[in-house]
Scaffold this motif. Structure first.
Motif, PDB file in Angstrom:
ATOM      1  N   LEU A 124      39.739  42.319  45.207  1.00 31.08           N
ATOM      2  CA  LEU A 124      40.497  41.204  45.773  1.00 31.08           C
ATOM      3  C   LEU A 124      41.418  41.647  46.904  1.00 31.08           C
ATOM      4  O   LEU A 124      42.232  40.857  47.380  1.00 31.08           O
ATOM      5  CB  LEU A 124      41.321  40.546  44.658  1.00 31.08           C
ATOM      6  CG  LEU A 124      40.505  39.945  43.505  1.00 31.08           C
ATOM      7  CD1 LEU A 124      41.444  39.376  42.441  1.00 31.08           C
ATOM      8  CD2 LEU A 124      39.562  38.857  44.018  1.00 31.08           C
TER       9      LEU A 124
ATOM     10  N   CYS B 223      35.782  32.420  40.244  1.00 30.58           N
ATOM     11  CA  CYS B 223      35.912  32.653  38.813  1.00 30.58           C
ATOM     12  C   CYS B 223      37.023  31.790  38.235  1.00 30.58           C
ATOM     13  O   CYS B 223      36.960  31.354  37.065  1.00 30.58           O
ATOM     14  CB  CYS B 223      36.138  34.097  38.504  1.00 30.58           C
ATOM     15  SG  CYS B 223      34.697  35.150  38.819  1.00 30.58           S
ATOM     16  N   ALA B 224      38.076  31.577  39.032  1.00 28.15           N
ATOM     17  CA  ALA B 224      39.177  30.752  38.542  1.00 28.15           C
ATOM     18  C   ALA B 224      38.694  29.323  38.306  1.00 28.15           C
ATOM     19  O   ALA B 224      39.070  28.660  37.323  1.00 28.15           O
ATOM     20  CB  ALA B 224      40.325  30.766  39.564  1.00 28.15           C
TER      21      ALA B 224
ATOM     22  N   ASP C 244      45.951  37.991  33.983  1.00 28.98           N
ATOM     23  CA  ASP C 244      44.736  38.274  34.757  1.00 28.98           C
ATOM     24  C   ASP C 244      44.899  37.788  36.185  1.00 28.98           C
ATOM     25  O   ASP C 244      45.658  36.856  36.480  1.00 28.98           O
ATOM     26  CB  ASP C 244      43.523  37.553  34.121  1.00 28.98           C
ATOM     27  CG  ASP C 244      43.175  38.122  32.763  1.00 28.98           C
ATOM     28  OD1 ASP C 244      43.525  39.325  32.541  1.00 28.98           O
ATOM     29  OD2 ASP C 244      42.561  37.420  31.950  1.00 28.98           O
TER      30      ASP C 244
ATOM     31  N   PHE D 218      43.561  35.112  45.764  1.00 25.14           N
ATOM     32  CA  PHE D 218      43.359  35.303  44.334  1.00 25.14           C
ATOM     33  C   PHE D 218      44.261  34.315  43.596  1.00 25.14           C
ATOM     34  O   PHE D 218      45.206  33.743  44.154  1.00 25.14           O
ATOM     35  CB  PHE D 218      43.672  36.742  43.928  1.00 25.14           C
ATOM     36  CG  PHE D 218      45.111  37.128  44.140  1.00 25.14           C
ATOM     37  CD1 PHE D 218      46.080  36.938  43.134  1.00 25.14           C
ATOM     38  CD2 PHE D 218      45.518  37.658  45.361  1.00 25.14           C
ATOM     39  CE1 PHE D 218      47.386  37.287  43.362  1.00 25.14           C
ATOM     40  CE2 PHE D 218      46.828  38.023  45.581  1.00 25.14           C
ATOM     41  CZ  PHE D 218      47.772  37.826  44.575  1.00 25.14           C
TER      42      PHE D 218
ATOM     43  N   THR E  68      37.172  38.727  35.985  1.00 24.57           N
ATOM     44  CA  THR E  68      35.885  38.232  35.477  1.00 24.57           C
ATOM     45  C   THR E  68      34.713  38.920  36.150  1.00 24.57           C
ATOM     46  O   THR E  68      33.850  39.515  35.487  1.00 24.57           O
ATOM     47  CB  THR E  68      35.783  36.716  35.677  1.00 24.57           C
ATOM     48  OG1 THR E  68      36.852  36.062  34.972  1.00 24.57           O
ATOM     49  CG2 THR E  68      34.439  36.176  35.165  1.00 24.57           C
ATOM     50  N   CYS E  69      34.653  38.854  37.510  1.00 25.06           N
ATOM     51  CA  CYS E  69      33.478  39.418  38.216  1.00 25.06           C
ATOM     52  C   CYS E  69      33.698  40.829  38.730  1.00 25.06           C
ATOM     53  O   CYS E  69      32.774  41.458  39.229  1.00 25.06           O
ATOM     54  CB  CYS E  69      33.066  38.501  39.362  1.00 25.06           C
ATOM     55  SG  CYS E  69      34.312  38.432  40.693  1.00 25.06           S
ATOM     56  N   SER E  70      34.912  41.348  38.614  1.00 19.66           N
ATOM     57  CA  SER E  70      35.255  42.732  39.023  1.00 19.66           C
ATOM     58  C   SER E  70      35.104  42.997  40.517  1.00 19.66           C
ATOM     59  O   SER E  70      35.089  44.147  40.956  1.00 19.66           O
ATOM     60  CB  SER E  70      34.405  43.750  38.247  1.00 19.66           C
ATOM     61  OG  SER E  70      34.659  43.652  36.867  1.00 19.66           O
TER      62      SER E  70
ATOM     63  N   CYS F 201      38.949  41.228  40.413  1.00 27.55           N
ATOM     64  CA  CYS F 201      38.854  39.990  39.601  1.00 27.55           C
ATOM     65  C   CYS F 201      38.596  40.363  38.157  1.00 27.55           C
ATOM     66  O   CYS F 201      37.720  41.204  37.869  1.00 27.55           O
ATOM     67  CB  CYS F 201      37.722  39.098  40.147  1.00 27.55           C
ATOM     68  SG  CYS F 201      37.412  37.606  39.129  1.00 27.55           S
TER      69      CYS F 201
ATOM     70  N   LEU G 235      42.254  36.458  39.328  1.00 25.75           N
ATOM     71  CA  LEU G 235      40.881  35.991  39.442  1.00 25.75           C
ATOM     72  C   LEU G 235      40.586  35.655  40.890  1.00 25.75           C
ATOM     73  O   LEU G 235      41.475  35.244  41.655  1.00 25.75           O
ATOM     74  CB  LEU G 235      40.663  34.742  38.583  1.00 25.75           C
ATOM     75  CG  LEU G 235      40.945  34.884  37.067  1.00 25.75           C
ATOM     76  CD1 LEU G 235      41.003  33.496  36.422  1.00 25.75           C
ATOM     77  CD2 LEU G 235      39.895  35.751  36.393  1.00 25.75           C
ATOM     78  N   CYS G 236      39.318  35.823  41.238  1.00 26.61           N
ATOM     79  CA  CYS G 236      38.911  35.336  42.554  1.00 26.61           C
ATOM     80  C   CYS G 236      38.800  33.819  42.464  1.00 26.61           C
ATOM     81  O   CYS G 236      38.682  33.253  41.343  1.00 26.61           O
ATOM     82  CB  CYS G 236      37.574  35.956  42.953  1.00 26.61           C
ATOM     83  SG  CYS G 236      36.160  35.468  41.907  1.00 26.61           S
TER      84      CYS G 236
END
Length: 440
Positions: free
Chosen positions: A417, A434-435, A428, A422, A412-414, A410, A430-431
Motif C-alpha cells: 500500500l 478489499c475494504a 488492519d 488505504f 487481505t490481499c497482501s 493490505c 486494507l486496500c
C-alpha cells in the motif's frame, strides 16, 4: 749457467746481460782499480792508494772457478749438499770449500760475484767494492775511497771534506750548520730562501732559528702571533679567526661571537655549540623547557619557540582519549570532534566495539544498531521489529502507528500500500477493493 736464475744468466740481448753489466760497474768500480780513474786522491795520498791496491791484489783478490765434484760436499752459504757429479764453485783462497753457483754472492750486497771475482776479508767473500769499504771510507758524493785522515761524517755517510756541500749552491757544509730536506743537505741560507715561510704579520722570512706557527696555510713568528685587536700574544691560548685575521678569545667574542638562544650569553671560542635550523644553544642550555633535562643527542620535538623532550611533549600536547584520558599513540577514532582509542569507542549499552561498524547516537552517546533499535527505535505495527532507519530504511506512520515499507500491505490481499490509498479497519489496513468486499 743452468745453475743460475734465468734472469741472471748473461745471454746476449737479455736481462741477464744487463744484470752482469750493472754488477760489473758496481762491484768493480774503475776508481778502485787504478789511480788514473781517480780525480780526488791528492798527491800526498797517492802512495797510500797504490799500497792499498797492491795489498788487496796480493792477499785478498782472486777469481773462483767451476768444476764437477768427484765427491759430495756442503755449500758454504746454504749448507745444503752438493752431490757427486754436480757443479760447484771453488774459491782457491778458501781451499776445498764449495758453493752452489747461485750461492756464490757478496757477503754485503748478496749479488752474484761478477765473473766469479771475489775478495776475502775476515773469512767472508766480498765483491771488490764492499771489500774496500771494510777498510776505507767511501765518499757519498764522488764514490771514491777516502785516503786522507780527515773527512766528514754526516747523514750516516762518509764524505771528502770538500764534497759534503749544499744541494742548492754547492758550497761546502763541512763544519757548518745544515738542514736536511728530502734527504738532501742545504746550507742555512739556501734552505731559508727556498723553503722558509714568510710571516703573515711582519712579511719577513721565518728562519730555522725561529718557531714557525701556522694556521690555515698562514705562518707567523712566535713573537708575531698576536691578536689583531688587542695585540696580546696568542701562543698557547685559544683564538678565533675572522676575515683572515686572528683574535684572542675575548676580542673574538666581543666582536663576532653569536649568542645562545637559551641563556642569551655568547659562545666563547672553543665552546661546544648545539644547532637546530637557525637557532643555537650552549650544550647545557639545549634542554627541555618543561623538565630542564639536557637534550644532548636524544630525540626532541620543537613547538613554536620551545624545545621539548619526547616525554614532556606527549604529556603536554599528545592527543588523549576522551574516555580513558590516556595518550593515543596509534589507531585512534574521532567522534563528534573528540578522540577515542579504538578499543574505547564502544556501544554505551553492550560495550561492543564500534570502530568500523554501523552505529548511531542518542543523547550524545553512541550505540550499536542492535542496541539502539532495542532501546529507542519505533516498532513496526505489522512485524513488531524496531524501525531503526539505519542505512536508509524507509517507514510509514499513521495515527501513532508505524510500518516498515515492506510491512505496509493490505491485510487481505497482501499487496503493498506504499504510495496508495488505504482504509483502516480496527488494527488492519486494507486496500480500497478489499475494504469494499469486507463491508458488503
Amino acid at each position: 749457467m743452468s745453475q743460475l736464475p734465468n734472469h741472471k744468466v748473461p745471454r746476449l740481448g737479455t736481462a741477464g746481460e744487463k744484470y752482469r753489466e750493472r754488477n760489473l760497474v758496481h762491484q768493480l768500480p774503475a776508481q778502485d782499480l787504478a789511480l788514473t780513474h781517480c780525480r780526488h786522491v791528492a798527491g800526498e795520498h797517492q802512495r797510500a792508494f797504490r799500497d792499498f791496491i797492491e795489498a788487496r791484489n796480493d792477499i785478498a783478490l782472486d777469481v773462483g772457478f767451476v768444476r764437477e765434484l768427484n765427491h759430495s760436499s756442503e755449500c758454504r752459504k746454504c749448507q745444503r749438499v752438493i752431490r757427486h757429479g754436480e757443479l760447484a764453485v771453488i774459491a782457491p783462497r778458501f781451499g776445498d770449500v764449495t758453493w752452489h753457483p747461485a750461492c756464490f754472492v757478496c757477503h754485503t750486497c748478496d749479488q752474484l760475484l761478477v765473473d766469479l771475482t771475489y775478495c776475502v776479508y775476515d773469512e767472508e767473500i766480498y765483491c771488490e767494492r764492499h771489500y774496500a769499504q771494510q777498510l776505507k771510507p767511501r765518499c757519498a758524493a764522488c764514490d771514491e775511497l777516502i785516503f786522507s785522515g780527515e773527512y766528514t761524517k754526516a747523514m750516516n755517510k762518509d764524505w771528502h771534506s770538500g764534497h759534503f756541500s749544499c744541494w742548492q749552491c754547492d758550497e761546502s757544509l763541512t763544519g757548518q750548520r745544515y738542514v736536511l730536506r728530502d734527504d738532501h743537505p742545504y746550507c742555512i741560507k739556501c734552505y731559508e730562501n727556498v723553503f722558509a715561510n714568510t710571516c703573515d704579520e711582519c712579511n719577513r722570512l721565518i728562519g730555522i732559528d725561529s718557531k714557525d706557527l701556522s694556521y690555515k696555510e698562514k705562518h707567523w713568528h712566535e713573537a708575531c702571533f698576536l691578536c689583531n685587536k688587542c695585540r696580546m700574544s696568542l701562543v698557547d691560548k685559544q683564538f678565533g679567526s675572522k676575515a683572515e685575521n686572528i683574535y684572542c678569545g675575548p676580542c673574538y667574542d666581543a666582536q663576532f661571537a653569536t649568542r645562545c638562544d637559551g641563556c642569551g650569553e655568547i659562545f666563547r671560542a672553543g665552546t661546544k655549540k648545539m644547532e637546530y635550523k637557525t637557532r643555537q644553544w650552549h650544550e647545557k642550555c639545549f634542554a627541555c623547557c618543561v623538565c630542564q633535562t639536557p637534550i644532548g643527542t636524544k630525540s626532541f620535538i620543537p613547538r613554536e619557540q620551545e624545545i621539548y623532550c619526547t616525554g614532556c611533549y606527549e604529556e603536554k600536547f599528545a592527543t588523549r582519549c576522551i574516555k580513558c584520558d590516556k595518550i593515543i599513540t596509534t589507531g585512534g577514532v574521532t567522534y563528534k570532534q573528540q578522540p577515542w582509542h579504538r578499543e574505547c569507542f564502544t556501544c554505551t549499552n553492550c560495550n561492543t566495539s564500534l570502530a568500523g561498524q554501523r552505529f548511531t547516537s542518542r543523547d550524545e552517546k553512541p550505540y550499536c544498531a542492535d542496541c539502539f533499535g532495542e532501546l529507542f527505535a519505533k516498532r513496526c505495527t505489522a512485524c513488531t521489529r524496531p524501525i531503526t532507519g539505519i542505512g536508509g530504511t524507509r517507514f510509514i506512520s499513521f495515527e501513532d502507528r508505524h510500518w516498515h515499507n515492506d510491512c505496509f500491505i493490505c491485510a487481505t490481499c497482501s499487496n503493498s500500500l506504499v504510495g496508495k490509498g488505504f482504509i483502516t479497519d480496527a488494527s488492519d489496513i486494507l486496500c480500497p477493493d478489499c475494504a469494499k468486499q469486507r463491508l458488503m
